[in-house]
Design an enzyme around this catalytic site. Structure first.
Site, PDB file in Angstrom:
ATOM      1  N   GLY A 290      10.326 -43.514 -29.540  1.00  0.00           N
ATOM      2  CA  GLY A 290       9.965 -43.102 -28.275  1.00  0.00           C
ATOM      3  C   GLY A 290      11.308 -43.339 -27.314  1.00  0.00           C
ATOM      4  O   GLY A 290      12.331 -44.045 -27.430  1.00  0.00           O
TER       5      GLY A 290
ATOM      6  N   GLY B 100      13.245 -44.047 -23.219  1.00  0.00           N
ATOM      7  CA  GLY B 100      13.118 -44.909 -22.264  1.00  0.00           C
ATOM      8  C   GLY B 100      13.159 -46.436 -22.480  1.00  0.00           C
ATOM      9  O   GLY B 100      13.690 -46.885 -23.554  1.00  0.00           O
TER      10      GLY B 100
ATOM     11  N   LEU C 226      12.156 -47.580 -30.656  1.00  0.00           N
ATOM     12  CA  LEU C 226      11.485 -48.324 -29.243  1.00  0.00           C
ATOM     13  C   LEU C 226      10.638 -49.499 -29.878  1.00  0.00           C
ATOM     14  O   LEU C 226      10.347 -50.294 -29.294  1.00  0.00           O
ATOM     15  CB  LEU C 226      10.804 -47.206 -28.598  1.00  0.00           C
ATOM     16  CG  LEU C 226      10.240 -47.960 -27.415  1.00  0.00           C
ATOM     17  CD1 LEU C 226      11.109 -48.381 -26.344  1.00  0.00           C
ATOM     18  CD2 LEU C 226       9.193 -46.594 -26.662  1.00  0.00           C
TER      19      LEU C 226
ATOM     20  N   ASP D   4      13.439 -41.946 -41.106  1.00  0.00           N
ATOM     21  CA  ASP D   4      12.724 -40.917 -41.658  1.00  0.00           C
ATOM     22  C   ASP D   4      13.687 -39.855 -42.143  1.00  0.00           C
ATOM     23  O   ASP D   4      13.596 -38.996 -42.884  1.00  0.00           O
ATOM     24  CB  ASP D   4      11.763 -40.263 -40.976  1.00  0.00           C
ATOM     25  CG  ASP D   4      12.461 -39.816 -39.188  1.00  0.00           C
ATOM     26  OD1 ASP D   4      12.801 -40.740 -38.863  1.00  0.00           O
ATOM     27  OD2 ASP D   4      12.527 -38.846 -38.956  1.00  0.00           O
TER      28      ASP D   4
END
EC number: 6.3.5.5
Length: 358
Positions: A219, A221, A248, A334
């Site tokens: 993710g 931030g 994250l 992945d």
């Protein structure tokens, strides 16, 4: 193509040729050093509200295809490249990069000396704001300087409601912080019956689904902006169910187990750093995208073991819990885009779920 400008908050301006959408946008300026996979990169939700500078000089030459989306709606704010091409001989291509960016209202700018720009950004302190504009005048710089970058990126890209990705195998709950579709593909290849939950899900929400395993997604931030509720959920779930955390999710797993984070002097987004797998002492390569690193000095060695280390910047790239079947990695396992040599970590996650069945 019309003349456009990339402007930075330090007052510098770079002239180039526009492509994609004609929108004027602002965001944090980030460099990406991958040689391949621009479609996976531009659709990766970790780049929400960011303008991407690609070090690869030629972008667009394989077009856009159905198999390389990492999200349905890309939320990056722009692309900065040296050269762009809309001619592709790739048999999988369904539309050009220019057409794709127009569809999603994302502007691009080409003809920029990206090598110079990347070197410049490496010597600037902290996140750098930039804009893609038609005119690099005082008004454009005033608007850029007045722009406030959000710290609610996960709220803006993660799913607000649960949804399934059905199959007939292991029951896996994925906590969505800005989920890459490559993670779902890897779980699907292993026939996992997946339920995706919003990042605000409580431990009880997870346990009510009686999963065989839980995966904390990648993710955008800072993990420090997500609050203590997420950390409490992780602490409860890891003691009950096999847990695998990526990106994250890895940073949140470290925080939940008492470690601290530090911002990197320069964010690293690429796949050229060798990563040492400590238990076997072999070297792997994987796509990375990180602005924070686990502070090695704050790791509680009675709880956590370091499993992977970046050999270029020395950052912790993997952790494992001593008492529970819970582990994490900073890099993207992945392989979207590649390399693919860390995909075996999904097999390790499967083995942990099978062992729990006993």
């Amino acid at each position: 193509m019309a003349k456009r400008y990339l402007i930075l908050e330090d007052g510098s301006a770079y002239a180039g040729e526009g492509f994609g959408a004609g929108a004027t946008t602002s965001g944090e300026v980030i460099t990406n050093l991958n040689l391949l996979g621009y479609q996976e990169i531009i659709t990766n939700q970790i780049y929400h509200n960011q303008i991407l500078i690609f070090s690869q000089p030629a972008i667009g030459n394989v077009g856009i295809n159905h198999d390389s989306y990492e999200s349905i709606l890309p939320t990056a704010k722009g692309m900065v490249v040296r050269d762009v091409t809309n001619i592709s001989t790739n048999r999988l291509s369904r539309l050009s990069l220019d057409e794709f960016l127009q569809q999603h209202n994302i502007p691009g700018i080409s003809g920029i000396d990206t090598r110079h720009l990347i070197r410049k950004l490496r010597h600037m302190d902290g996140p750098v704001k930039g804009s893609i504009v038609d005119v690099a005048d005082a008004h454009a710089f005033d608007q850029l300087n007045a722009t406030v970058l959000t710290n609610r990126q996960v709220d803006q890209v993660a799913t607000p409601k649960p949804y399934p990705n059905p199959d007939t195998g292991k029951n896996v709950v994925v906590i969505d912080f800005g989920l890459k579709h490559g993670i779902l593909r890897q779980l699907s290849e292993r026939r996992c019956n997946v339920t995706v939950l919003p990042w605000t899900a409580s431990a009880q929400d997870v346990l009510n689904l009686d999963p065989d395993g839980v995966l904390l997604s990648t993710g955008p931030g800072s993990p420090l902006d997500l609050g203590d509720g997420v950390l409490e959920m992780i602490r409860t779930v890891q003691a009950e169910i096999p847990l695998f955390a990526i990106g994250l999710g890895h940073e949140l797993f470290a925080l939940a187990n008492g470690a601290s984070l530090r911002p990197l002097p320069v964010e690293y987004h690429g796949s050229s750093h060798p990563i040492r797998r400590i238990i076997t002492n072999d070297i792997i390569y994987a796509a990375q995208g990180q602005g924070y690193a686990v502070d090695d000095k704050t790791i509680d060695r009675d709880r956590l073991i370091t499993t992977y280390v970046d050999l270029i910047n020395g950052t912790v790239q993997g952790l494992r819990h001593r008492d529970y079947p819970a582990f994490s990695v900073q890099f993207f396992t992945d392989g979207a885009p590649g390399p693919h040599e860390s995909r075996d970590l999904f097999d390790e996650f499967m083995e942990a779920m099978t062992a729990r069945e006993g």
